[in-house]
Design a protein around this motif. Structure first.
Motif, short mmCIF file in Angstrom:
data_model
loop_
_atom_site.label_atom_id
_atom_site.label_comp_id
_atom_site.label_asym_id
_atom_site.label_seq_id
_atom_site.Cartn_x
_atom_site.Cartn_y
_atom_site.Cartn_z
N VAL A 49 -30.18 48.04 -10.91
CA VAL A 49 -29.70 48.23 -12.21
C VAL A 49 -27.99 47.46 -11.16
O VAL A 49 -27.70 49.03 -10.93
CB VAL A 49 -29.57 48.28 -13.45
CG1 VAL A 49 -31.21 47.28 -13.92
CG2 VAL A 49 -29.27 49.49 -13.54
N GLU A 62 -22.55 49.48 -13.63
CA GLU A 62 -20.75 49.06 -14.46
C GLU A 62 -21.98 48.62 -15.69
O GLU A 62 -21.94 48.15 -17.26
CB GLU A 62 -19.79 48.89 -14.04
CG GLU A 62 -19.25 50.04 -13.31
CD GLU A 62 -18.20 49.20 -12.55
OE1 GLU A 62 -17.40 47.89 -13.23
OE2 GLU A 62 -17.60 49.82 -12.17
N ARG A 63 -22.28 47.07 -15.28
CA ARG A 63 -23.23 46.68 -16.58
C ARG A 63 -23.87 47.26 -17.13
O ARG A 63 -24.04 46.56 -18.48
CB ARG A 63 -23.56 45.21 -15.73
CG ARG A 63 -22.95 44.16 -15.74
CD ARG A 63 -23.38 43.06 -15.16
NE ARG A 63 -23.74 42.82 -13.96
CZ ARG A 63 -24.23 42.14 -13.09
NH1 ARG A 63 -25.36 40.69 -13.67
NH2 ARG A 63 -24.17 42.25 -11.43
N PHE A 64 -24.85 47.78 -16.67
CA PHE A 64 -26.56 48.81 -18.14
C PHE A 64 -25.23 49.90 -17.91
O PHE A 64 -25.83 49.99 -19.54
CB PHE A 64 -26.56 49.35 -16.69
CG PHE A 64 -28.09 50.48 -17.21
CD1 PHE A 64 -28.60 50.33 -17.84
CD2 PHE A 64 -27.79 51.96 -17.52
CE1 PHE A 64 -30.17 50.86 -18.03
CE2 PHE A 64 -28.63 52.51 -17.89
CZ PHE A 64 -29.96 51.95 -18.81
N ALA A 117 -21.96 49.10 -19.94
CA ALA A 117 -21.42 48.45 -20.12
C ALA A 117 -22.43 48.52 -21.68
O ALA A 117 -21.57 48.04 -22.80
CB ALA A 117 -20.92 47.40 -20.05
N ARG A 118 -23.45 47.76 -21.40
CA ARG A 118 -24.75 47.29 -22.51
C ARG A 118 -24.10 48.37 -24.27
O ARG A 118 -25.05 48.19 -24.69
CB ARG A 118 -25.81 47.02 -22.32
CG ARG A 118 -25.23 45.84 -21.84
CD ARG A 118 -26.65 44.90 -21.36
NE ARG A 118 -26.53 45.61 -19.45
CZ ARG A 118 -28.54 45.71 -19.50
NH1 ARG A 118 -29.57 45.06 -20.21
NH2 ARG A 118 -28.10 45.91 -18.16
N LEU A 119 -24.37 49.84 -23.55
CA LEU A 119 -23.93 50.94 -24.07
C LEU A 119 -23.51 51.02 -25.55
O LEU A 119 -22.99 51.71 -26.06
CB LEU A 119 -23.81 51.91 -23.36
CG LEU A 119 -25.74 52.37 -22.39
CD1 LEU A 119 -25.34 53.18 -21.66
CD2 LEU A 119 -26.99 52.50 -23.24
N GLN A 120 -22.18 49.54 -24.69
CA GLN A 120 -21.07 50.58 -25.81
C GLN A 120 -21.06 49.72 -26.81
O GLN A 120 -21.92 48.98 -27.24
CB GLN A 120 -19.73 49.65 -25.01
CG GLN A 120 -19.63 50.79 -24.12
CD GLN A 120 -19.17 52.52 -24.01
OE1 GLN A 120 -18.89 52.85 -25.23
NE2 GLN A 120 -20.11 52.90 -22.75
#
Length: 125
Positions: free
Chosen positions: A115, A118-120, A122-125
């Motif tokens: 993965v 950063e995108r991974f 960012a989905r946690l925010q």
């Protein structure tokens, strides 16, 4: 990325009190706890692809199938070897095998997915 079947790595530890089933809450005997065996196996899969992923990319665990075949008491060294057996796009499939000085301790399969870090996150925010 330079991922190909056959990549391998080993990790090992000498079983300490903090690694026992009693300490990790997976039982009431003073032997290597299954969660620690799984963590050791996952560490070997991470090591097998270390330095082979593009900048900004990482792998995350998605599936674990491990058989814990024998008990390893405190003071015994346990070694896990992970071998990358299959690369299917971003999906990585590893075979893992654990041994101590007396023989086989465990085996199984671990799957990881590559993965964009950063995108991974960012989905946690």
């Amino acid at each position: 990325m330079e991922l190909r079947a056959g990549l391998r790595a080993e990790t090992s530890l000498v079983v300490g009190e903090e690694d026992t089933a009693v300490h990790v809450g997976s039982g009431d005997v003073p032997v290597l706890g299954t969660p620690r065996l799984v963590a050791l196996a996952e560490a070997a899969t991470v090591a097998a692809v270390a330095g082979r992923l593009a900048d900004g990319w990482t792998s995350v665990g998605t599936r674990v199938e491990v058989r814990h075949l024998a008990a390893s008491p405190v003071g015994v060294r346990v070694t896990v070897e992970a071998v990358l057996e299959e690369v299917d796009g971003k999906r990585l499939v590893f075979g893992v095998r654990a041994v101590d000085e007396r023989g086989a301790v465990g085996d199984g399969r671990i799957e990881r997915v590559v993965v964009d870090r950063e995108r991974f996150l960012a989905r946690l925010q």
